[in-house]
Structures are given as C-alpha cells and as structure tokens.
Design a protein around this motif. Structure first.
Motif, PDB file in Angstrom:
ATOM      1  N   LEU A   5       0.888  -1.176   0.009  1.00 39.42           N
ATOM      2  CA  LEU A   5       0.174  -0.017  -0.036  1.00 39.42           C
ATOM      3  C   LEU A   5       0.767   1.228   0.083  1.00 39.42           C
ATOM      4  O   LEU A   5       0.571   2.361  -0.745  1.00 39.42           O
ATOM      5  CB  LEU A   5      -1.051  -0.019   1.076  1.00 39.42           C
ATOM      6  N   LYS A   6       1.831   1.224   0.759  1.00 39.28           N
ATOM      7  CA  LYS A   6       2.661   2.202   0.923  1.00 39.28           C
ATOM      8  C   LYS A   6       3.475   2.765  -0.492  1.00 39.28           C
ATOM      9  O   LYS A   6       3.467   3.541  -1.064  1.00 39.28           O
ATOM     10  CB  LYS A   6       3.883   2.292   2.060  1.00 39.28           C
ATOM     11  N   VAL A   7       3.985   1.489  -1.189  1.00 37.43           N
ATOM     12  CA  VAL A   7       4.469   1.615  -2.701  1.00 37.43           C
ATOM     13  C   VAL A   7       3.695   2.149  -3.399  1.00 37.43           C
ATOM     14  O   VAL A   7       3.916   3.036  -4.374  1.00 37.43           O
ATOM     15  CB  VAL A   7       5.050   0.216  -2.915  1.00 37.43           C
ATOM     16  N   PHE A   8       2.314   1.496  -3.471  1.00 38.64           N
ATOM     17  CA  PHE A   8       1.378   2.268  -4.334  1.00 38.64           C
ATOM     18  C   PHE A   8       1.037   3.663  -4.175  1.00 38.64           C
ATOM     19  O   PHE A   8       0.960   4.627  -5.255  1.00 38.64           O
ATOM     20  CB  PHE A   8       0.295   1.415  -4.335  1.00 38.64           C
ATOM     21  N   SER A  29       0.706   8.871  -6.238  1.00 38.49           N
ATOM     22  CA  SER A  29       0.122  10.024  -5.578  1.00 38.49           C
ATOM     23  C   SER A  29      -0.383  10.989  -6.480  1.00 38.49           C
ATOM     24  O   SER A  29      -1.153  11.701  -6.056  1.00 38.49           O
ATOM     25  CB  SER A  29       1.041  10.427  -4.753  1.00 38.49           C
ATOM     26  N   PHE A  30       0.117  11.069  -7.705  1.00 36.64           N
ATOM     27  CA  PHE A  30      -0.393  12.118  -8.536  1.00 36.64           C
ATOM     28  C   PHE A  30      -1.636  11.440  -9.329  1.00 36.64           C
ATOM     29  O   PHE A  30      -2.321  12.373  -9.991  1.00 36.64           O
ATOM     30  CB  PHE A  30       0.470  12.397  -9.661  1.00 36.64           C
ATOM     31  N   ASP A  31      -2.113  10.378  -9.275  1.00 40.91           N
ATOM     32  CA  ASP A  31      -3.270   9.809 -10.013  1.00 40.91           C
ATOM     33  C   ASP A  31      -4.495   9.959  -9.183  1.00 40.91           C
ATOM     34  O   ASP A  31      -5.435   9.433  -9.449  1.00 40.91           O
ATOM     35  CB  ASP A  31      -2.919   8.445 -10.370  1.00 40.91           C
ATOM     36  N   PHE A  32      -4.130  10.127  -7.717  1.00 41.42           N
ATOM     37  CA  PHE A  32      -5.369  10.153  -6.842  1.00 41.42           C
ATOM     38  C   PHE A  32      -5.474  11.335  -5.734  1.00 41.42           C
ATOM     39  O   PHE A  32      -4.610  11.993  -5.812  1.00 41.42           O
ATOM     40  CB  PHE A  32      -5.343   9.007  -5.800  1.00 41.42           C
ATOM     41  N   GLU A  33      -6.719  11.649  -5.467  1.00 38.60           N
ATOM     42  CA  GLU A  33      -6.659  12.753  -4.655  1.00 38.60           C
ATOM     43  C   GLU A  33      -5.893  12.848  -3.302  1.00 38.60           C
ATOM     44  O   GLU A  33      -5.711  11.796  -2.768  1.00 38.60           O
ATOM     45  CB  GLU A  33      -8.371  13.007  -3.910  1.00 38.60           C
ATOM     46  N   PRO A  34      -5.451  13.878  -2.849  1.00 37.87           N
ATOM     47  CA  PRO A  34      -4.275  13.898  -1.688  1.00 37.87           C
ATOM     48  C   PRO A  34      -4.939  13.377  -0.570  1.00 37.87           C
ATOM     49  O   PRO A  34      -4.184  12.536   0.211  1.00 37.87           O
ATOM     50  CB  PRO A  34      -4.073  15.415  -1.712  1.00 37.87           C
ATOM     51  N   PRO A  35      -6.203  13.597  -0.248  1.00 36.76           N
ATOM     52  CA  PRO A  35      -6.790  12.757   0.851  1.00 36.76           C
ATOM     53  C   PRO A  35      -6.504  11.303   1.130  1.00 36.76           C
ATOM     54  O   PRO A  35      -6.290  10.719   2.037  1.00 36.76           O
ATOM     55  CB  PRO A  35      -8.021  13.515   1.130  1.00 36.76           C
ATOM     56  N   PHE A  36      -6.815  10.831  -0.176  1.00 42.76           N
ATOM     57  CA  PHE A  36      -6.898   9.362  -0.333  1.00 42.76           C
ATOM     58  C   PHE A  36      -5.510   8.879  -0.264  1.00 42.76           C
ATOM     59  O   PHE A  36      -5.217   7.826   0.845  1.00 42.76           O
ATOM     60  CB  PHE A  36      -7.463   8.929  -1.622  1.00 42.76           C
ATOM     61  N   ILE A  37      -4.542   9.524  -0.701  1.00 43.46           N
ATOM     62  CA  ILE A  37      -3.229   9.005  -0.545  1.00 43.46           C
ATOM     63  C   ILE A  37      -2.741   9.282   1.052  1.00 43.46           C
ATOM     64  O   ILE A  37      -2.064   8.158   1.655  1.00 43.46           O
ATOM     65  CB  ILE A  37      -2.194   9.736  -1.753  1.00 43.46           C
ATOM     66  N   GLU A  38      -3.070  10.386   1.397  1.00 41.98           N
ATOM     67  CA  GLU A  38      -2.577  10.726   2.987  1.00 41.98           C
ATOM     68  C   GLU A  38      -2.964   9.385   3.854  1.00 41.98           C
ATOM     69  O   GLU A  38      -2.565   9.130   4.719  1.00 41.98           O
ATOM     70  CB  GLU A  38      -3.321  11.944   3.387  1.00 41.98           C
ATOM     71  N   MET A  39      -4.554   8.855   3.619  1.00 43.51           N
ATOM     72  CA  MET A  39      -5.063   7.977   4.541  1.00 43.51           C
ATOM     73  C   MET A  39      -4.187   6.626   4.245  1.00 43.51           C
ATOM     74  O   MET A  39      -3.923   6.067   5.408  1.00 43.51           O
ATOM     75  CB  MET A  39      -6.661   7.689   3.990  1.00 43.51           C
TER      76      MET A  39
END
Length: 129
Positions: A89-92, A97-107
C-alpha cells in the motif's frame, strides 16, 4: 456519557452531530476491539474500500460482523490488511500519488505508518465516513 472510539475519551452528554462529524475517520482495531484513529476524514470522494478497488489489496469485512465494537453502528466499511499488503500500500501510494486525490493518499500512508511497529500479520481497519 457517550464514549468516542480510540483514546479520545468521553464526549459530554448532549453533544451534537457536528461533534461526531468532526471525528469521522479510519480506525485501527486492536485487541479487545479497542479502536484508535489512524486517519481523520478530510472530506471529498474517497473511502476505505477504495484501497481494495484501486490496488487490489486487503479483504473486505462486512461491518455487520463487527458488532462487539462500540462504534459498530457507525461503521460504513472495514478492511483487513496483512503486513505485506500494508507495505505494498505504501509503495502504491508513493508511486501513484499524482493519480489520486491527496486525502486518499494521505489515508493510505497514515495507515501504513501507524502499523510499522505494530505486531501481528493482520490489521483490521474500519471507517465511519
């Protein structure tokens, strides 16, 4: 008094809906059903179950099977991840990180960071948003 999930302590009687909404997030479920907030919901269009959908990680758990938890009525989704899946999950999250909204990546990253030093191969997360 109404108790909040995690170590946040009790809320006074008569708390309103805004108090509850301000605490929505993702919680790690530990031994004995004790919940600790890992991620505070930032608003927007993302959810815990998106991890399974976008990255094919984890095993969805029916919220109805979690009735012993204090917050069982509020749970909208639950996901069990292995330690290896958390590393993936961390690697993905880092690589996409540029393909998804920042709050999702932060979660995703907060879930990984929370479990780095936690024992056990399986980790259960629940969300109430």
């Amino acid at each position: 008094m109404t108790t909040r999930p995690g170590n946040a302590g009790p809320l006074p009687d008569g708390h309103n809906v805004e108090d509850k909404a301000a605490e929505r997030g993702v919680y790690w479920v530990g031994a004995g059903g004790v919940c600790q907030r890992v991620h505070l919901y930032q608003g927007g269009d993302y959810a815990l179950e998106d991890i399974g959908e976008f990255f094919s990680l984890g095993q969805a758990v029916p919220p109805s099977s979690l009735t012993p938890l204090d917050m069982a009525d509020e749970i909208t989704s639950a996901l069990r991840l292995s330690a290896a899946e958390l590393r993936e999950l961390k690697v993905f999250a880092d690589s996409q990180s540029f393909d998804f909204e920042p709050p999702f990546i932060e979660m995703c990253l907060e879930m990984y960071r929370f479990c780095i030093d936690r024992p056990g191969d399986k980790h259960l997360f629940v969300a109430d948003f």
